[in-house]
Design a protein around this motif. Structure first.
Motif, PDB file in Angstrom:
ATOM      1  N   GLN A 112       0.830  -1.207   0.000  1.00  0.00           N
ATOM      2  CA  GLN A 112       0.000   0.000   0.000  1.00  0.00           C
ATOM      3  C   GLN A 112       0.869   1.264   0.000  1.00  0.00           C
ATOM      4  N   CYS A 113       0.415   2.258  -0.728  1.00  0.00           N
ATOM      5  CA  CYS A 113       1.053   3.578  -0.704  1.00  0.00           C
ATOM      6  C   CYS A 113       0.425   4.412   0.402  1.00  0.00           C
ATOM      7  N   ALA A 114       1.256   5.207   1.083  1.00  0.00           N
ATOM      8  CA  ALA A 114       0.744   6.036   2.180  1.00  0.00           C
ATOM      9  C   ALA A 114       1.237   7.466   2.045  1.00  0.00           C
ATOM     10  N   LEU A 115       0.397   8.392   2.467  1.00  0.00           N
ATOM     11  CA  LEU A 115       0.860   9.765   2.668  1.00  0.00           C
ATOM     12  C   LEU A 115       0.561  10.159   4.096  1.00  0.00           C
ATOM     13  N   PRO A 144       5.856   5.644  -0.360  1.00  0.00           N
ATOM     14  CA  PRO A 144       5.374   4.883  -1.522  1.00  0.00           C
ATOM     15  C   PRO A 144       5.436   3.381  -1.247  1.00  0.00           C
ATOM     16  N   GLY A 145       4.689   2.627  -2.029  1.00  0.00           N
ATOM     17  CA  GLY A 145       4.580   1.189  -1.824  1.00  0.00           C
ATOM     18  C   GLY A 145       5.940   0.505  -1.717  1.00  0.00           C
ATOM     19  N   TRP A 146       6.049  -0.401  -0.758  1.00  0.00           N
ATOM     20  CA  TRP A 146       7.190  -1.287  -0.549  1.00  0.00           C
ATOM     21  C   TRP A 146       8.462  -0.571  -0.078  1.00  0.00           C
ATOM     22  N   LEU A 165      -4.104   6.352   2.740  1.00  0.00           N
ATOM     23  CA  LEU A 165      -3.560   5.159   2.065  1.00  0.00           C
ATOM     24  C   LEU A 165      -4.539   4.650   1.021  1.00  0.00           C
ATOM     25  N   ASP A 166      -3.996   3.828   0.110  1.00  0.00           N
ATOM     26  CA  ASP A 166      -4.825   3.223  -0.935  1.00  0.00           C
ATOM     27  C   ASP A 166      -5.266   1.809  -0.530  1.00  0.00           C
ATOM     28  N   ILE A 167      -5.513   1.622   0.766  1.00  0.00           N
ATOM     29  CA  ILE A 167      -5.845   0.282   1.275  1.00  0.00           C
ATOM     30  C   ILE A 167      -7.004  -0.377   0.516  1.00  0.00           C
ATOM     31  N   GLY A 258       4.144  13.324 -12.831  1.00  0.00           N
ATOM     32  CA  GLY A 258       2.786  12.849 -12.570  1.00  0.00           C
ATOM     33  C   GLY A 258       2.413  12.994 -11.103  1.00  0.00           C
ATOM     34  N   ALA A 259       1.367  12.293 -10.731  1.00  0.00           N
ATOM     35  CA  ALA A 259       0.872  12.359  -9.351  1.00  0.00           C
ATOM     36  C   ALA A 259       1.929  11.805  -8.391  1.00  0.00           C
ATOM     37  N   VAL A 260       1.751  12.101  -7.102  1.00  0.00           N
ATOM     38  CA  VAL A 260       2.774  11.733  -6.119  1.00  0.00           C
ATOM     39  C   VAL A 260       2.985  10.220  -6.019  1.00  0.00           C
TER      40      VAL A 260
END
Ligand code: 1HN
Length: 350
Positions: A112-115, A144-146, A165-167, A258-260
């Protein structure tokens, strides 16, 4: 199903459905209208969380469970229209995380990506792949992921930030992986500020040289508040606000413009005092944080008062009008970039 059927046919169809069901077969014609809607019909609701209320519960949790015990001491901001899902929008998660002085939130990494968007406190850090970002109010920090990440608070004050997050997106694709580092903190392998110097100044290490250290696709992870606020202020001096957004800037990934992150877009906007936006609907349900000022969000005609540090979620395809009672600064994140890659993003500007 639109055609009118005879009673006999209806009875026979019902019997057919009952026979098929044990074999996991179902008639599309009974559900087609609900599956392929003429426009989005998100079950998510518009909702606002008052910061002072959430903060109080979070601090009470802080008296009862440590960051290490919890792994992450976070209150989920769950959309009331998506109960039990831990989702803020259908594709994104939002929560408020507390880390108290002296605590460490142990090192892990996940698909998952997180901010992180800092709400209060100063001087605690997130370390990303062994490099610290010292966090201050309204800084944006990415994991970012991983990429390995741990958090620590070496300051004397509690630190609270919003996690985005993109959970739900990763769950949707059944693509979740996670692992823990055996040690609670990643060794500090990269000096503080290194990545900002290499990637945060409209430059990047020459490809193929030894200076090229961070992952190519996701190098920059700290977007400090003074920098983005200063840029917004410059916009107010040099032109008119966009009628739908006000003065708006998107955070970008310097690797590709592009996007973050692959699944999350993030932006800030400033609506000058007295500004009323034109109505706009878009397919990217959005989580907003009020950075400063007061105003009103009118969503499908219903008014929601906004104060500093409130969190507001506006689901897909709801018509949003923003009114600024004083200069109103908002941070927002959504799945816009993911939808654009999939050819799904749409907006309607009224
Ligand atoms: C997570 O890893 C963090 O690293 C915060 O701080 C919130 C919510 C769900 C899953 C993983 C963090 C999270 C999370």
């Amino acid at each position: 199903m639109s055609a009118v059927l005879s009673n006999d046919a209806t009875t026979q169809l019902k019997a057919l459905y009952a026979e098929m069901q044990p074999r996991s077969l179902y008639p599309l014609w009974e559900v087609l209208g609900a599956l392929v809607t003429p426009q989005p019909r998100s079950p998510a609701q518009v909702h606002r969380w008052r910061y002072a209320e959430a903060r109080d519960y979070l601090l009470r949790a802080g008296d009862l469970i440590s960051a290490a015990q919890a792994e992450r001491r976070v209150l989920i901001m769950e959309n009331p229209g998506l109960p039990g899902s831990s989702c803020a929008t259908s594709s994104l998660y939002a929560g408020l995380q507390l880390i108290l002085p002296g605590e460490i939130a142990p090192c892990h990494r996940h698909a998952q990506c997180a901010l992180r968007f800092v709400m209060e406190g100063e001087g605690a850090f997130t370390a990303v792949d062994g490099e610290k970002a010292i966090m201050r109010p309204f800084d944006l920090v990415l994991t970012p992921g991983w990429q390995w990440h741990d958090h620590g608070n070496t300051s004397t004050q509690p630190m609270i930030w919003l996690d985005g997050l993109d959970i739900p997106t990763v769950l949707h694709f059944d693509a979740s992986f996670a692992e823990h580092l055996p040690e609670s903190a990643h060794p500090e392998t990269v000096p503080f500020g290194d990545t900002s110097a290499r990637y945060g100044r409209n430059m990047r290490p020459m490809r193929g040289t030894a200076t090229d250290r961070r992952p190519h696709s996701q190098p920059l992870f700290h977007y400090p508040y003074p920098e983005w606020r200063d840029s917004l202020a410059a916009l107010t001096r040099s032109g008119d606000p966009d009628p739908h957004f006000g003065h708006a800037l998107e955070f970008t990934n310097p690797a590709d413009g592009g996007a973050v992150m692959p699944t999350i877009s993030a932006h800030v906007r400033l609506l000058p005092s007295g500004f009323v936006s034109r109505p706009r609907a878009s397919t990217d349900g959005t989580v907003f944080v009020v950075v400063e000022g007061r105003g009103v969000a009118r969503v499908d005609g219903k008014d929601i008062a906004l104060e500093a540090k409130d969190t507001l979620v506006v689901p897909s395809w709801r018509t949003l009008v923003l009114e600024a009672e004083s200069d109103l600064v908002l941070f927002g994140y959504s799945d816009r970039t993911a939808q654009e890659k999939l050819g799904l993003f749409r907006e309607h500007r009224g």
